[in-house]
Design an enzyme around this catalytic site. Structure first.
Site, PDB file in Angstrom:
ATOM      1  N   LYS A  92       0.845  -1.204   0.000  1.00  0.00           N
ATOM      2  CA  LYS A  92       0.000   0.000   0.000  1.00  0.00           C
ATOM      3  C   LYS A  92       0.875   1.247   0.000  1.00  0.00           C
ATOM      4  CE  LYS A  92      -1.849   1.808   3.957  1.00  0.00           C
ATOM      5  NZ  LYS A  92      -1.543   3.248   4.024  1.00  0.00           N
ATOM      6  N   ASN A  93       1.831   1.288   0.937  1.00  0.00           N
ATOM      7  CA  ASN A  93       2.604   2.521   1.095  1.00  0.00           C
ATOM      8  C   ASN A  93       3.577   2.773  -0.055  1.00  0.00           C
ATOM      9  OD1 ASN A  93       1.245   3.051   3.408  1.00  0.00           O
ATOM     10  ND2 ASN A  93       2.929   2.556   4.808  1.00  0.00           N
ATOM     11  N   ARG A 120      -4.482  10.504   4.652  1.00  0.00           N
ATOM     12  CA  ARG A 120      -3.482  11.567   4.772  1.00  0.00           C
ATOM     13  C   ARG A 120      -2.459  11.547   3.640  1.00  0.00           C
ATOM     14  NH1 ARG A 120      -1.777  14.239   9.017  1.00  0.00           N
ATOM     15  NH2 ARG A 120       0.262  13.747   8.144  1.00  0.00           N
ATOM     16  N   CYS A 127      -6.514  13.201  13.554  1.00  0.00           N
ATOM     17  CA  CYS A 127      -6.103  11.853  13.149  1.00  0.00           C
ATOM     18  C   CYS A 127      -5.946  11.027  14.408  1.00  0.00           C
ATOM     19  CB  CYS A 127      -4.787  11.922  12.389  1.00  0.00           C
ATOM     20  SG  CYS A 127      -4.089  10.315  12.074  1.00  0.00           S
ATOM     21  N   ARG A 149       0.242  14.309  13.601  1.00  0.00           N
ATOM     22  CA  ARG A 149       0.802  14.038  12.277  1.00  0.00           C
ATOM     23  C   ARG A 149       0.847  15.270  11.362  1.00  0.00           C
ATOM     24  NH1 ARG A 149      -1.236   8.236  10.148  1.00  0.00           N
ATOM     25  NH2 ARG A 149       0.729   8.346   9.039  1.00  0.00           N
ATOM     26  N   ASP A 161       4.317   0.466  12.135  1.00  0.00           N
ATOM     27  CA  ASP A 161       3.130  -0.197  11.582  1.00  0.00           C
ATOM     28  C   ASP A 161       3.008  -1.659  12.031  1.00  0.00           C
ATOM     29  OD1 ASP A 161       2.412   2.120  10.348  1.00  0.00           O
ATOM     30  OD2 ASP A 161       2.912   1.505   8.321  1.00  0.00           O
ATOM     31  N   ARG A 210      -8.688  -0.270   4.623  1.00  0.00           N
ATOM     32  CA  ARG A 210      -7.791   0.728   4.021  1.00  0.00           C
ATOM     33  C   ARG A 210      -6.451   0.088   3.646  1.00  0.00           C
ATOM     34  NH1 ARG A 210      -6.100   4.827   7.740  1.00  0.00           N
ATOM     35  NH2 ARG A 210      -4.722   5.137   6.001  1.00  0.00           N
TER      36      ARG A 210
HETATM   37  C1  UD1 Z   1       4.293   6.808   6.572  1.00  0.00           C
HETATM   38  C2  UD1 Z   1       3.424   5.617   6.292  1.00  0.00           C
HETATM   39  C3  UD1 Z   1       2.818   5.095   7.588  1.00  0.00           C
HETATM   40  C4  UD1 Z   1       3.906   4.817   8.601  1.00  0.00           C
HETATM   41  C5  UD1 Z   1       4.825   6.030   8.753  1.00  0.00           C
HETATM   42  C6  UD1 Z   1       6.032   5.758   9.624  1.00  0.00           C
HETATM   43  C7  UD1 Z   1       2.602   6.038   4.059  1.00  0.00           C
HETATM   44  C8  UD1 Z   1       1.449   6.396   3.180  1.00  0.00           C
HETATM   45  N1  UD1 Z   1       2.367   6.022   5.375  1.00  0.00           N
HETATM   46  O1  UD1 Z   1       3.471   7.832   7.131  1.00  0.00           O
HETATM   47  O2  UD1 Z   1       2.107   3.891   7.307  1.00  0.00           O
HETATM   48  O3  UD1 Z   1       3.297   4.558   9.852  1.00  0.00           O
HETATM   49  O4  UD1 Z   1       5.312   6.447   7.466  1.00  0.00           O
HETATM   50  O5  UD1 Z   1       6.770   4.686   9.105  1.00  0.00           O
HETATM   51  O6  UD1 Z   1       3.684   5.733   3.579  1.00  0.00           O
HETATM   52  N2  UD1 Z   1       6.374  14.612  10.993  1.00  0.00           N
HETATM   53  C9  UD1 Z   1       6.428  15.965  11.285  1.00  0.00           C
HETATM   54  N3  UD1 Z   1       6.252  16.854  10.284  1.00  0.00           N
HETATM   55  C10 UD1 Z   1       6.041  16.485   8.987  1.00  0.00           C
HETATM   56  C11 UD1 Z   1       6.007  15.103   8.684  1.00  0.00           C
HETATM   57  C12 UD1 Z   1       6.176  14.190   9.707  1.00  0.00           C
HETATM   58  O7  UD1 Z   1       6.617  16.342  12.450  1.00  0.00           O
HETATM   59  O8  UD1 Z   1       5.904  17.361   8.115  1.00  0.00           O
HETATM   60  C13 UD1 Z   1       6.569  13.607  12.074  1.00  0.00           C
HETATM   61  C14 UD1 Z   1       5.302  12.781  12.324  1.00  0.00           C
HETATM   62  O9  UD1 Z   1       4.411  13.429  13.207  1.00  0.00           O
HETATM   63  C15 UD1 Z   1       5.884  11.516  12.912  1.00  0.00           C
HETATM   64  C16 UD1 Z   1       7.221  11.364  12.162  1.00  0.00           C
HETATM   65  O10 UD1 Z   1       7.509  12.659  11.642  1.00  0.00           O
HETATM   66  O11 UD1 Z   1       6.161  11.702  14.288  1.00  0.00           O
HETATM   67  C17 UD1 Z   1       7.211  10.360  11.038  1.00  0.00           C
HETATM   68  O12 UD1 Z   1       6.088  10.586  10.195  1.00  0.00           O
HETATM   69  P1  UD1 Z   1       6.123  10.238   8.636  1.00  0.00           P
HETATM   70  O13 UD1 Z   1       7.284   9.341   8.328  1.00  0.00           O
HETATM   71  O14 UD1 Z   1       5.991  11.497   7.862  1.00  0.00           O
HETATM   72  O15 UD1 Z   1       4.798   9.403   8.468  1.00  0.00           O
HETATM   73  P2  UD1 Z   1       3.944   9.338   7.157  1.00  0.00           P
HETATM   74  O16 UD1 Z   1       4.842   9.585   5.985  1.00  0.00           O
HETATM   75  O17 UD1 Z   1       2.725  10.180   7.328  1.00  0.00           O
END
Ligand code: UD1
Length: 419
Positions: free
Chosen positions: A11-12, A82, A106, A111, A296, A388
């Site tokens: 998925k990701n 998201r 969320c 996030r 995850d 999902r």
């Molecule tokens: C992706 C995965 C999700 C997985 C996560 C962590 C997808 C579609 N989703 O989510 O399944 O659980 O990686 O492996 O690939 N953060 C910030 N600011 C930002 C972006 C992130 O502070 O602009 C923080 C988040 O709150 C979190 C950390 O960074 O604490 C990691 O988040 P991130 O790797 O961005 O998660 P996703 O990409 O949303």
């Protein structure tokens, strides 16, 4: 449980790969796309932007963004997924403008997407938030390369910027980049489209921008989280499950923990067998960016510790509030004490069945696994979360001998599992 399971496409990985079609006016053909709600949402979002979509008889998805007429990802789609934020980078890079709704609340924490925005600003975008939408424009018409150091490792942030930089003017460097296999898969897809990317899979990625990208044919990597979930299913039920069509190298952290718990794991090229003759031993878990233990998989291992011998801590470092499954597991008789981002889990001999509620995607997987080992009937409500991210989970579990049924006529979608 005993049996064989074929692992589907990730998925990701599929979501960013499909979004990358926005970078070119040529056809992108994507194979091994899983049948999931988030994929449907992605295709709906792309369709609203004007992308043409066809699915052939072999489930290969053809996406063509030659005629994009809108630049806006609306709230009703973003709030359910998201990952919609992944249109921001490609739309800005190709058309110089984009609007994406802020995701809103969320279940697994706040996030934010501030790192995506900050990095795009460094590449020359002007970004504002108006009426709940991120509105971005590139006044000069084309994004320019930048050296970006992410404060935190972010998976979709790295992906968004990699896509944006593929069409930017000059060479962009992403430091403290995410090293997840899904980032590498997107880089492979972009490279097939003609992008010039090196370093994907390390924490420093270099992207030399092109003026245009072409079409490509790409096969999505196997879903390591689906695979990990079935590995735990085999272990907690003291069974033997063989998984097919997966990449065993993406599962090192999960495999090591399951071996510590007492599982025997035999690795092949693209398959593995988990077998467990005894009650699992509790194992400490601490989530971290790849190649660390995946957030995850945290809920599924928490469940295993609930029925294991001994006690162990589970520490969540990636997302605040990703312990929503704890209350539900308590209702089934689990012994879990929460202290901030750490849970102390003491194994009990047996969980009891209960009516429980899924709160997010991976938490729901943990609850379904709990239902498999509980002494009597478990009903999981709100399984739209599960849909999902898991393709036919109940059919795959049935194949391995689980007693599980989708209850279609209930007020809420439900799964029932009986030991
Ligand atoms: C992706 C995965 C999700 C997985 C996560 C962590 C997808 C579609 N989703 O989510 O399944 O659980 O990686 O492996 O690939 N953060 C910030 N600011 C930002 C972006 C992130 O502070 O602009 C923080 C988040 O709150 C979190 C950390 O960074 O604490 C990691 O988040 P991130 O790797 O961005 O998660 P996703 O990409 O949303």
């Amino acid at each position: 449980m005993r049996g064989h399971v074929r692992i589907g496409g990730s998925k990701n990985a599929a979501l960013p790969v499909l979004m990358s079609s926005l970078l070119t006016e040529k056809d992108l053909l994507v194979a091994n796309v899983p049948h999931l709600r988030d994929v449907t949402t992605t295709l709906e979002l792309l369709g609203r932007l004007g992308v043409q979509i066809e699915v052939d008889e072999k489930s290969v998805v053809r996406v063509n963004a030659a005629q994009v007429h809108a630049r806006r990802a609306p709230y009703e789609l973003v709030k359910t997924m998201r990952a919609s934020i992944l249109v921001l980078g490609p739309l800005l890079a190709r058309f110089g403008e984009a609007e994406v709704s802020l995701p809103g609340g969320c279940a697994i924490g706040s996030r934010p997407v501030d790192l995506h925005v900050k990095a795009l600003e460094a590449m020359g975008a002007r970004v504002s938030v108006e009426s709940g939408y991120i509105k971005a424009v590139v006044p000069s018409g084309r994004l320019r390369a930048a050296r970006i150091v992410f404060d935190t490792v972010t998976v979709t942030g790295t992906e968004n910027l990699m896509m944006a930089a593929s069409l930017a003017d000059g060479t962009t460097i992403l430091e403290n980049a995410a090293r997840e296999p899904e980032v590498v898969d997107l880089a492979d897809c972009l490279s097939s489209m003609g992008a010039d990317i090196s370093g994907a899979g390390t924490d420093m990625i270099e992207i030399r921008g092109r003026t245009s990208l072409g079409g490509a044919h790409h096969r999505v990597i196997p879903d390591r989280i689906e695979a990990g979930t079935f590995m735990v299913a085999g272990a907690v039920t003291k069974g033997e499950i063989t998984l097919h069509d997966l990449n065993v190298r993406h599962l090192d952290a999960v495999t090591a923990k399951l071996r510590d718990a007492g599982a025997e794991i035999t690795l092949g090229d693209d398959q593995l067998t988990v077998s467990m003759g005894v009650r699992p031993k509790a194992v400490p878990i601490s989530t971290a960016p790849y190649p660390g233990f995946p957030t995850d998989m945290q809920a599924q291992f928490m469940l295993m510790n609930c029925v294991a011998e001994g006690s162990a801590t589970v520490t969540e470092h990636i997302f605040e509030n990703r312990f929503m499954h704890v209350q539900e597991l308590h209702r089934m008789g689990a012994d879990i004490e929460l202290h901030g981002n750490t849970a102390i889990v003491r194994g009990v001999d047996r969980l009891g069945g209960a009516q429980v509620m899924a709160t997010d995607l991976r938490a729901s997987a943990g609850l379904v696994l709990a239902g498999l080992v509980a002494s009597d009937l478990t009903t999981v409500d709100r399984i739209y979360h599960l849909d999902r991210g898991y393709d036919c989970i109940e059919e795959k579990l049935l194949q391995c001998g689980a007693d599980i049924k989708r209850v279609a006529d209930a007020a809420l979608p439900q799964l029932r599992a009986v030991q």
